[in-house]
Design a protein around this motif. Sequence first.
Motif, PDB file in Angstrom:
ATOM      1  N   ASN A  71       0.810  -1.221   0.000  1.00 22.22           N
ATOM      2  CA  ASN A  71       0.000   0.000   0.000  1.00 22.22           C
ATOM      3  C   ASN A  71       0.842   1.268   0.000  1.00 22.22           C
ATOM      4  O   ASN A  71       0.481   2.259   0.632  1.00 22.22           O
ATOM      5  N   ASN A  72       1.978   1.226  -0.682  1.00 21.09           N
ATOM      6  CA  ASN A  72       2.872   2.376  -0.747  1.00 21.09           C
ATOM      7  C   ASN A  72       3.343   2.859   0.624  1.00 21.09           C
ATOM      8  O   ASN A  72       3.674   4.018   0.795  1.00 21.09           O
ATOM      9  N   MET A  73       3.310   1.984   1.607  1.00 19.99           N
ATOM     10  CA  MET A  73       3.774   2.338   2.944  1.00 19.99           C
ATOM     11  C   MET A  73       5.290   2.504   2.912  1.00 19.99           C
ATOM     12  O   MET A  73       5.997   1.648   2.405  1.00 19.99           O
ATOM     13  N   ILE A  74       5.762   3.610   3.457  1.00 22.83           N
ATOM     14  CA  ILE A  74       7.204   3.856   3.536  1.00 22.83           C
ATOM     15  C   ILE A  74       7.697   3.313   4.870  1.00 22.83           C
ATOM     16  O   ILE A  74       7.242   3.746   5.935  1.00 22.83           O
ATOM     17  N   ILE A  75       8.612   2.342   4.785  1.00 23.02           N
ATOM     18  CA  ILE A  75       9.170   1.708   5.983  1.00 23.02           C
ATOM     19  C   ILE A  75      10.584   2.220   6.186  1.00 23.02           C
ATOM     20  O   ILE A  75      11.390   2.268   5.257  1.00 23.02           O
ATOM     21  N   ALA A  91      13.284  10.179  12.532  1.00 22.06           N
ATOM     22  CA  ALA A  91      13.093   9.053  11.624  1.00 22.06           C
ATOM     23  C   ALA A  91      11.603   8.811  11.379  1.00 22.06           C
ATOM     24  O   ALA A  91      11.163   8.642  10.237  1.00 22.06           O
ATOM     25  N   LYS A  92      10.823   8.813  12.431  1.00 23.19           N
ATOM     26  CA  LYS A  92       9.376   8.576  12.293  1.00 23.19           C
ATOM     27  C   LYS A  92       8.733   9.637  11.424  1.00 23.19           C
ATOM     28  O   LYS A  92       7.790   9.358  10.675  1.00 23.19           O
ATOM     29  N   GLY A  93       9.257  10.852  11.450  1.00 25.20           N
ATOM     30  CA  GLY A  93       8.728  11.926  10.628  1.00 25.20           C
ATOM     31  C   GLY A  93       8.940  11.717   9.137  1.00 25.20           C
ATOM     32  O   GLY A  93       8.335  12.400   8.315  1.00 25.20           O
ATOM     33  N   MET A  94       9.782  10.748   8.768  1.00 25.19           N
ATOM     34  CA  MET A  94      10.091  10.502   7.359  1.00 25.19           C
ATOM     35  C   MET A  94       9.533   9.186   6.829  1.00 25.19           C
ATOM     36  O   MET A  94       9.803   8.823   5.690  1.00 25.19           O
ATOM     37  N   CYS A  95       8.802   8.461   7.654  1.00 21.95           N
ATOM     38  CA  CYS A  95       8.276   7.179   7.188  1.00 21.95           C
ATOM     39  C   CYS A  95       6.919   6.907   7.833  1.00 21.95           C
ATOM     40  O   CYS A  95       6.556   7.531   8.817  1.00 21.95           O
ATOM     41  N   ASP A  96       6.214   5.956   7.249  1.00 28.36           N
ATOM     42  CA  ASP A  96       4.923   5.555   7.812  1.00 28.36           C
ATOM     43  C   ASP A  96       5.083   4.549   8.942  1.00 28.36           C
ATOM     44  O   ASP A  96       4.304   4.538   9.893  1.00 28.36           O
ATOM     45  N   CYS A 115       8.529   3.667  23.214  1.00 34.64           N
ATOM     46  CA  CYS A 115       8.640   4.997  22.610  1.00 34.64           C
ATOM     47  C   CYS A 115       7.533   5.180  21.570  1.00 34.64           C
ATOM     48  O   CYS A 115       7.338   4.329  20.696  1.00 34.64           O
ATOM     49  N   ARG A 116       6.827   6.278  21.635  1.00 32.28           N
ATOM     50  CA  ARG A 116       5.674   6.495  20.763  1.00 32.28           C
ATOM     51  C   ARG A 116       6.036   6.640  19.288  1.00 32.28           C
ATOM     52  O   ARG A 116       5.162   6.526  18.434  1.00 32.28           O
ATOM     53  N   TYR A 117       7.300   6.891  18.972  1.00 34.44           N
ATOM     54  CA  TYR A 117       7.708   7.040  17.577  1.00 34.44           C
ATOM     55  C   TYR A 117       8.026   5.700  16.918  1.00 34.44           C
ATOM     56  O   TYR A 117       8.209   5.624  15.714  1.00 34.44           O
ATOM     57  N   VAL A 118       8.095   4.658  17.712  1.00 32.50           N
ATOM     58  CA  VAL A 118       8.512   3.340  17.236  1.00 32.50           C
ATOM     59  C   VAL A 118       7.284   2.468  16.978  1.00 32.50           C
ATOM     60  O   VAL A 118       6.431   2.308  17.841  1.00 32.50           O
ATOM     61  N   ASP A 119       7.226   1.912  15.763  1.00 36.55           N
ATOM     62  CA  ASP A 119       6.098   1.051  15.414  1.00 36.55           C
ATOM     63  C   ASP A 119       6.378  -0.425  15.654  1.00 36.55           C
ATOM     64  O   ASP A 119       5.456  -1.192  15.921  1.00 36.55           O
ATOM     65  N   ALA A 120       7.630  -0.827  15.542  1.00 40.88           N
ATOM     66  CA  ALA A 120       7.996  -2.225  15.770  1.00 40.88           C
ATOM     67  C   ALA A 120       9.454  -2.287  16.182  1.00 40.88           C
ATOM     68  O   ALA A 120      10.259  -1.426  15.809  1.00 40.88           O
TER      69      ALA A 120
END
Length: 148
Positions: free
Chosen positions: A3-7, A28-33, A66-71
């Motif tokens: 889905n065009n997700m930027i990792i 970093a989180k500001g530059m990716c999904d 950390c709230r900026y970290v997805d995984a």
Amino acid sequence: MRNNMIIGYTAGVYDLFHIGHLNLLKNAKGMCDKLIVGVTVDELVSYKNKKAFIPYEERIEMVRACRYVDAVVPQDNMDKLEMCKKLGASYLFVGDDWYGTEKWKNYEVEFEKNNIKIIYFPYTKGISSTRIRELLHQERGASLTDLK
């Protein structure tokens, strides 16, 4: 990428978590999904004749919170290109203290061949886990080798 997700991917020891770590993760989180963070396992830290002050199990939980970290994933080897490819990352985020070094110039070429861009963020001046260890040594009189 789905889905065009930027990792994005970044990795580190994250020992004695400090504002420099937080700045890198926030930028970093500001530059990716989706931001995936590799936390270096204790065995890999020891390859540099160092020892993490905080055990891996605790470091990974702090980074995960950390709230900026997805995984969060374990970093059990130094091959960041392999990990980026495995995770489908478009970006590798690192501190600019590596920028311009011969090693990282070579990495840039290899990453570019794989359509992965290395993004360097400004190193937070005046703070590092090494500096924190030095301050602890001064305050407590502990041996630096005990905190290595």
